[in-house]
Write an enzyme that holds these catalytic residues in place. Structure first.
Site, mmCIF file in Angstrom:
data_model
loop_
_atom_site.group_PDB
_atom_site.id
_atom_site.type_symbol
_atom_site.label_atom_id
_atom_site.label_comp_id
_atom_site.label_asym_id
_atom_site.label_seq_id
_atom_site.Cartn_x
_atom_site.Cartn_y
_atom_site.Cartn_z
ATOM 1 N N LYS A 205 0.833 -1.213 0.000
ATOM 2 C CA LYS A 205 0.000 0.000 0.000
ATOM 3 C C LYS A 205 0.868 1.263 0.000
ATOM 4 O O LYS A 205 0.650 2.212 -0.761
ATOM 5 C CB LYS A 205 -0.909 -0.028 1.236
ATOM 6 C CG LYS A 205 -1.516 1.287 1.612
ATOM 7 C CD LYS A 205 -2.571 1.688 0.633
ATOM 8 C CE LYS A 205 -2.924 3.147 0.791
ATOM 9 N NZ LYS A 205 -4.082 3.530 0.047
ATOM 10 N N CYS A 259 -3.375 11.208 1.648
ATOM 11 C CA CYS A 259 -2.775 9.898 1.341
ATOM 12 C C CYS A 259 -1.384 10.056 0.737
ATOM 13 O O CYS A 259 -0.383 9.714 1.340
ATOM 14 C CB CYS A 259 -3.667 9.143 0.362
ATOM 15 S SG CYS A 259 -5.372 9.104 0.894
HETATM 16 N N1 SAJ Z 1 -1.566 15.133 -8.736
HETATM 17 C C1 SAJ Z 1 -0.662 15.858 -9.501
HETATM 18 N N2 SAJ Z 1 -0.359 15.416 -10.755
HETATM 19 C C2 SAJ Z 1 -0.896 14.264 -11.263
HETATM 20 C C3 SAJ Z 1 -1.809 13.513 -10.467
HETATM 21 C C4 SAJ Z 1 -2.123 13.976 -9.209
HETATM 22 O O1 SAJ Z 1 -0.144 16.882 -9.066
HETATM 23 O O2 SAJ Z 1 -0.592 13.924 -12.412
HETATM 24 C C5 SAJ Z 1 -1.897 15.627 -7.382
HETATM 25 C C6 SAJ Z 1 -3.394 15.876 -7.157
HETATM 26 O O3 SAJ Z 1 -3.781 17.130 -7.640
HETATM 27 C C7 SAJ Z 1 -3.479 15.758 -5.644
HETATM 28 C C8 SAJ Z 1 -2.439 14.674 -5.313
HETATM 29 O O4 SAJ Z 1 -1.581 14.596 -6.447
HETATM 30 O O5 SAJ Z 1 -3.088 16.957 -5.004
HETATM 31 C C9 SAJ Z 1 -3.005 13.296 -5.037
HETATM 32 O O6 SAJ Z 1 -4.078 13.022 -5.924
HETATM 33 P P1 SAJ Z 1 -4.347 11.582 -6.571
HETATM 34 O O7 SAJ Z 1 -5.568 11.715 -7.387
HETATM 35 O O8 SAJ Z 1 -3.135 11.079 -7.247
HETATM 36 O O9 SAJ Z 1 -4.536 10.610 -5.336
HETATM 37 P P2 SAJ Z 1 -5.427 10.611 -3.985
HETATM 38 O O10 SAJ Z 1 -4.576 11.150 -2.886
HETATM 39 O O11 SAJ Z 1 -6.762 11.209 -4.176
HETATM 40 O O12 SAJ Z 1 -5.632 9.009 -3.801
HETATM 41 C C10 SAJ Z 1 -4.492 8.172 -3.737
HETATM 42 C C11 SAJ Z 1 -4.672 6.989 -4.727
HETATM 43 N N3 SAJ Z 1 -3.419 6.271 -4.837
HETATM 44 C C12 SAJ Z 1 -2.868 5.979 -6.037
HETATM 45 O O13 SAJ Z 1 -3.365 6.331 -7.090
HETATM 46 C C13 SAJ Z 1 -1.611 5.182 -6.038
HETATM 47 C C14 SAJ Z 1 -5.791 6.086 -4.232
HETATM 48 O O14 SAJ Z 1 -5.898 4.932 -5.058
HETATM 49 C C15 SAJ Z 1 -5.530 5.655 -2.782
HETATM 50 O O15 SAJ Z 1 -6.566 4.828 -2.270
HETATM 51 C C16 SAJ Z 1 -5.480 6.903 -1.944
HETATM 52 O O16 SAJ Z 1 -4.373 7.693 -2.399
HETATM 53 C C17 SAJ Z 1 -5.288 6.507 -0.480
HETATM 54 O O17 SAJ Z 1 -6.261 6.631 0.293
HETATM 55 O O18 SAJ Z 1 -4.214 6.016 -0.109
#
Ligand code: SAJ
Length: 408
Positions: A205, A259
């Site tokens: 995870k 996360c």
């Molecule tokens: N972000 C970027 N650039 C990108 C993608 C995302 O800057 O290309 C930023 C987003 O704007 C945000 C942050 O990253 O600020 C995180 O966003 P996210 O959509 O990547 O992820 P979370 O935090 O909403 O959810 C993540 C997910 N993990 C993965 O994709 C590996 C989700 O599947 C998990 O269940 C969740 O963390 C968790 O609860 O751990």
């Protein structure tokens, strides 16, 4: 009907409880927050997630879901509470241990305890040990309690779909524990469920979220390099991504949420000497809001009107936890008391209290006001509702800092 107790009724616990109720279990949701328990008792859901209220309401009305402040006897206990970290990036497992201590009182032989909260490697074993020390008698017969870790993997904003359709990893402190936990999740999860040991599941995870963080840090670092050499990072990425083995993520205002901005530190604290790339990625992403704020700061003349589009931690959610956009706005508000900062976010109704305390930060009710009243505009979150503003922003007469590539 088998009884399941879900401890922690937030973004993960509540939908998990609703799915289990729908699958036919009798589910009791437990939360130390009386307000949450009362809201469930009154058929109200305070977590904003598409489809969740309806699902929880159905479960309550069908008599399969109730809420309490303390756990009662059950067959399965699922722990889904937050795991924060302290200023030294050490995991604070106190919510998990509070939940464990509460269920220890009512635990019986043969019960299954599943930890869903993201945790440092080894915590599920520690939970078993903690209970073994407090209630040794439970482990003396032929059917001791079983312990497993089944990390949640769902994406806020798409939780109901992903909870049913994402593959699950279930790690047990024994094989029997992993198999029994897998059986519970198979009642609602349509995707493959793979079993392993508890420590591996915990590390899997953390690695998933660290992987994403490192990849976003790469994109964010590229955006800084491109700024300094005068290249358009969005064009660079779209061209590089034409390569069949390159897939660069999107630069942004930074990485937020509870996360990805948090979990890599759990891997780091498990082996700090080794986790060099992971810790550097965290620092790169954490530095991004400040870089975006500085860019806007440099463009804003004395007394300027600045407009900010977006506050939430990512597009199309109303969650502002660890939001980099919030950090950009508050950082600038502090550094530049001479400027007025107008803010709009389509997912929110007003300024969150973290911004309300600045005299120079003002909420406006539409993005058009931002564009008509500002000298400099910062695009901080790529909400889909902003896509229709592209042509207006392109013809905007002032300066634009597009941190998320709305215009590209
Ligand atoms: N972000 C970027 N650039 C990108 C993608 C995302 O800057 O290309 C930023 C987003 O704007 C945000 C942050 O990253 O600020 C995180 O966003 P996210 O959509 O990547 O992820 P979370 O935090 O909403 O959810 C993540 C997910 N993990 C993965 O994709 C590996 C989700 O599947 C998990 O269940 C969740 O963390 C968790 O609860 O751990």
């Amino acid at each position: 009907m088998e009884r399941i107790t879900v401890i922690g009724l937030g973004y993960i616990g509540l939908p998990t409880a609703a799915f289990l109720a729908k699958a036919g279990y009798s589910v009791e949701g437990v939360d130390v927050n009386r307000g949450i328990v009362e809201s469930i008792r009154e058929n109200r859901v305070e977590v904003e997630e598409p489809g969740l209220s309806e699902m929880v309401r159905d479960a309550i009305l069908e008599g399969r879901f109730s809420a309490a402040e303390l756990p009662s006897k059950s067959d399965v206990f699922i722990i889904a509470v937050p795991t924060p970290f302290d200023t030294f990036h050490r995991v604070d497992p106190s919510y998990i241990f509070d939940a464990v201590d509460a269920l220890t009182e009512v635990l019986e032989e043969g019960n299954l305890v599943v930890l869903e909260s993201t945790s440092p490697p080894g915590l599920t074993d520690q939970i078993e040990q903690r209970i073994r020390e407090r209630r040794p008698i439970l482990f003396e017969g032929g059917t001791p309690p079983l312990f497993a870790h089944c990390p949640e993997r769902v994406l806020p904003g798409n939780i109901l779909f992903e909870m049913e359709n994402n593959p699950r990893i279930v790690g047990g402190t024994s094989e029997q524990a992993a198999l029994q936990a897998a059986e519970v999740y198979a009642k609602f999860c349509q995707a493959p469920i793979r079993t392993t040991d508890a420590k591996t599941a915990e590390a899997v995870k953390l690695s998933e979220n660290a992987f994403r963080d490192v990849n976003i840090a790469f994109a964010n670092e590229l955006s800084l390099i491109c700024d300094s050499i005068g290249v358009d990072v969005w064009e660079l990425i779209s061209l590089a991504n034409l390569h069949p083995r390159v897939s660069i993520l999107r630069p942004s205002s930074g990485v937020g949420g509870h996360c990805i901005a948090v979990d890599p530190w759990f891997l780091y604290s498990a082996a700090p000497e080794e986790a060099r790339l992971i810790s550097t990625a965290r620092l790169v992403n954490d530095s991004k809001p400040n870089k975006v704020a500085s860019k806007i700061d440099q463009l804003a003349e004395a007394g300027a009107a600045v407009g900010m589009l977006g506050i939430t931690f990512k597009p199309d959610v109303d969650d502002i936890r660890e939001s980099p956009a919030l950090e950009v706005i508050s950082g600038l508000a502090e550094q530049r008391p001479d400027i007025t900062i107008r803010v709009f976010d389509p997912a929110l109704k007003s300024l969150p209290e973290q911004l309300d305390r600045y005299d120079n930060v003002v909420w406006v009710d539409s993005p058009h006001e931002i564009l008509s009243l500002s000298d400099v505009v910062g695009v901080l979150v790529l909400h889909s509702k902003f896509l229709s503003l592209r042509s207006m922003i392109s013809s905007f007469q002032g300066q634009v800092v597009d941190a998320v590539g709305l215009l590209s």
